[in-house]
Motif scaffolding. Structure first.
Motif, PDB file in Angstrom:
ATOM      1  N   THR A  95     -30.395 -32.353   5.582  1.00  0.00           N
ATOM      2  CA  THR A  95     -29.755 -31.197   6.198  1.00  0.00           C
ATOM      3  C   THR A  95     -28.254 -31.407   6.372  1.00  0.00           C
ATOM      4  OG1 THR A  95     -31.796 -30.667   7.359  1.00  0.00           O
ATOM      5  CG2 THR A  95     -29.791 -29.698   8.230  1.00  0.00           C
TER       6      THR A  95
ATOM      7  N   PHE B 270     -32.778 -27.247   2.923  1.00  0.00           N
ATOM      8  CA  PHE B 270     -32.306 -26.761   4.215  1.00  0.00           C
ATOM      9  C   PHE B 270     -30.999 -27.488   4.529  1.00  0.00           C
ATOM     10  CE2 PHE B 270     -31.922 -26.364   8.720  1.00  0.00           C
ATOM     11  CZ  PHE B 270     -32.599 -25.210   9.085  1.00  0.00           C
ATOM     12  N   LYS B 271     -29.868 -26.779   4.442  1.00  0.00           N
ATOM     13  CA  LYS B 271     -28.575 -27.406   4.721  1.00  0.00           C
ATOM     14  C   LYS B 271     -27.822 -26.590   5.755  1.00  0.00           C
ATOM     15  CE  LYS B 271     -27.496 -30.139   0.600  1.00  0.00           C
ATOM     16  NZ  LYS B 271     -28.825 -30.130   0.006  1.00  0.00           N
ATOM     17  N   THR B 272     -27.164 -27.286   6.659  1.00  0.00           N
ATOM     18  CA  THR B 272     -26.353 -26.590   7.652  1.00  0.00           C
ATOM     19  C   THR B 272     -25.116 -26.004   6.985  1.00  0.00           C
ATOM     20  OG1 THR B 272     -25.206 -28.649   8.181  1.00  0.00           O
ATOM     21  CG2 THR B 272     -27.110 -28.065   9.534  1.00  0.00           C
TER      22      THR B 272
ATOM     23  N   PHE C  43     -26.036 -32.481  11.896  1.00  0.00           N
ATOM     24  CA  PHE C  43     -27.359 -32.010  12.305  1.00  0.00           C
ATOM     25  C   PHE C  43     -28.022 -33.058  13.184  1.00  0.00           C
ATOM     26  CE2 PHE C  43     -31.892 -31.007  11.829  1.00  0.00           C
ATOM     27  CZ  PHE C  43     -31.850 -29.635  12.096  1.00  0.00           C
TER      28      PHE C  43
END
Length: 509
Positions: free
Chosen positions: A207, A244-246, A272
């Motif tokens: 993430t 899923f990446k910020t 994260f």
């Protein structure tokens, strides 16, 4: 308008609307089906302009109107959700016309309210609630609509005309945009996914932007409007892959050496951490062209930089990377991290392990020289190999522009005149690197002139760069203009100019 109450008021309201349209020569088209959502389509013809060609005249303006009547209470009605949804989707301006008969006086008041963003928001929210609750008979759901003092008018037809004026393609586009975006201001998707305990740390690393893989056990995502998930999920089950990446934030890493030299890198920052986990399991990353950093919890940051000879970068990027190595090489450094313009981290002074190599020092010297010639607006692109594979030419170019004495010894075939006076040497140099050509026109002042018989020794001082350029394209494109410019500048220096190789200092080297 003052009228006495009429027994069949709803029918009278429609006939009254028809009479008002006829009185103002306004075209009205009545709906033949009750489920259309509107009672009338009204057309307003634009006045013909004599100074505008007929083929450029505006056509008629169209709006849709639903007639409502009420004989008591406040000016407030209910609209079927099915009809309200049709009003949301219609590209035309849509209005609700209320004829309100005051019970105590018998006076008729007219109210005209456009089906605007406020009513669209109310309608779309109600529709999403109905979807959540699996209620599909939208004609049985009612939406309350209140009429405000500003909606009251003595001439409803003129009010419709004024509020419809200027509508058309742009109005339809804006209405469609509202229909597609209202309720999605904060988020458009919500969901849940589950992980095994041994997959949590790889998930955190992934993430934050690190090259880590993880596996999810279950995923359920739904469209979310006004904070209400749709009844049918977008996806429900175990996916084949999951990312899923910020979202990144603008950031800058600054490395400051005790010797005063520094390097700064603009890039992106991601971080994260899962609530409830120890903070040392959190991860944050910084990425830029040629440099990256990983921050683990509060106590550890790993900084990596890549001085690759084959990577094509701008001069500024190459110079920054070599500056970084020079900063690390010359002693203790401190590192600061700014996120969105605010300093959030700064280290104590620390010693690092830079790359120690003679070639690195040579590149640093060369890039420092080139950087002094380039304006900020110029962004030449090349690789370090483009410099290294012509190291002889590059070294001569840099030497011609570097501080230090410049000595020339001239041998004459016979005794020269004793009154020779040399004040300056003037020359130009050029270097083709990557996609650009660097040029400079230089003079060096004469410091010492010593004549012994047939030998004249002249020592010149530090260079004065009269003009420099950095242009895209090969040197052959720019040399004719460079020679003309050299001749013009040389003429301004006056007498006593020593010129070598017709001004092209490195031509015969």
């Amino acid at each position: 308008m003052s009228l006495r109450p009429i027994k069949n008021f709803p029918d009278w309201a429609e006939s009254q609307f028809a009479a008002l349209c006829d009185a103002q020569n306004v075209i009205r088209n009545k709906s033949t089906q009750d489920r259309a959502g509107w009672d009338y389509i009204v057309e307003f013809d634009d006045t013909v302009k004599l100074d505008v060609p007929l083929d450029h005249q505006r056509g008629s303006t169209t709006c849709r109107v639903q007639i409502k009547s009420k004989t008591s209470g406040s000016p407030r009605i209910e609209l079927k959700l099915s009809n309200a949804l049709r009003f949301c989707r219609e590209p035309d301006p849509c209005f609700i016309l209320l004829m309100h008969c005051k019970k105590d006086t018998g006076l008729i008041e007219y109210y005209v309210r456009e089906f605007d963003a406020e009513l669209m928001t109310q309608t779309l929210r109600k529709a999403r609630e109905a979807d959540r609750d699996s209620i599909f008979n939208t004609h049985k759901i009612r939406i309350p609509i209140s009429f405000r003092p500003k909606d009251r008018t003595s001439d409803p037809i003129e009010a419709l005309r004024l509020r419809s004026a200027g509508s058309g393609t742009e109005y339809a586009v804006q209405k469609a945009k509202l229909n597609a975006t209202l309720g999605y201001e904060k988020s458009s998707v919500s969901g849940i996914f589950t992980l095994a305990l041994n997959q949590i740390q790889p998930f955190i690393d992934h993430t934050a932007g690190l090259p880590a893989s993880f596996e999810v056990e279950y995923v359920c995502f739904s469209d979310k409007r006004f904070g209400i998930p749709a009844r049918t999920p977008i996806f429900d089950g175990k996916p084949l892959s999951f990312n899923f990446k910020t979202s990144p934030r603008s950031a800058c890493i600054r490395v400051q050496g005790t010797n005063g030299r520094s390097a700064a890198f603009e890039g992106q920052f991601r971080s994260f951490n899962l609530p409830g986990l120890p903070f040392d399991r959190s991860r944050a990353t910084f990425t830029s062209n040629g440099i990256s950093a990983v921050i683990q919890g509060h106590s550890k940051m790993t900084l990596n930089y890549d001085i690759s000879s084959t990577s094509r970068r701008t001069l500024a990027e190459h110079y920054n990377l070599l500056s970084l190595n020079a900063v690390l090489l010359l002693g203790p450094v401190s590192i600061a991290l700014d996120i969105n313009g605010k300093e959030v981290l700064i280290t104590d002074e620390m010693n690092c392990k830079p790359i120690r190599d003679n070639w690195i020092n040579w590149f640093d010297e060369v890039l420092t020289c080139l950087n002094d010639l380039v304006f900020n607006s110029k962004k030449p692109i090349f690789s370090l190999d483009d410099l290294g594979f012509q190291s002889g030419n590059v070294t001569n170019f840099v030497d011609a522009l570097s501080d230090g004495d410049f000595t020339i010894t001239l041998e004459f075939e016979k005794l020269p005149p004793q009154d020779i006076t040399i004040r300056n040497v003037a020359y130009f140099v050029w270097l083709e690197v990557g996609d650009s050509t660097f040029t400079a026109i230089v003079r060096r002042p004469c410091l010492i002139q010593d004549l012994e018989e047939r030998q004249l020794k002249v020592v010149f001082g530090d260079p004065v760069i009269l003009e420099s350029t950095t242009e895209k394209g090969p040197a052959s494109w720019h040399l004719p203009a460079l020679r003309r410019r050299f001749e013009a500048l040389k003429a301004r220096l006056g007498d006593g100019i020593l010129e070598l190789n017709g001004g092209d200092l490195l031509a015969n080297l």
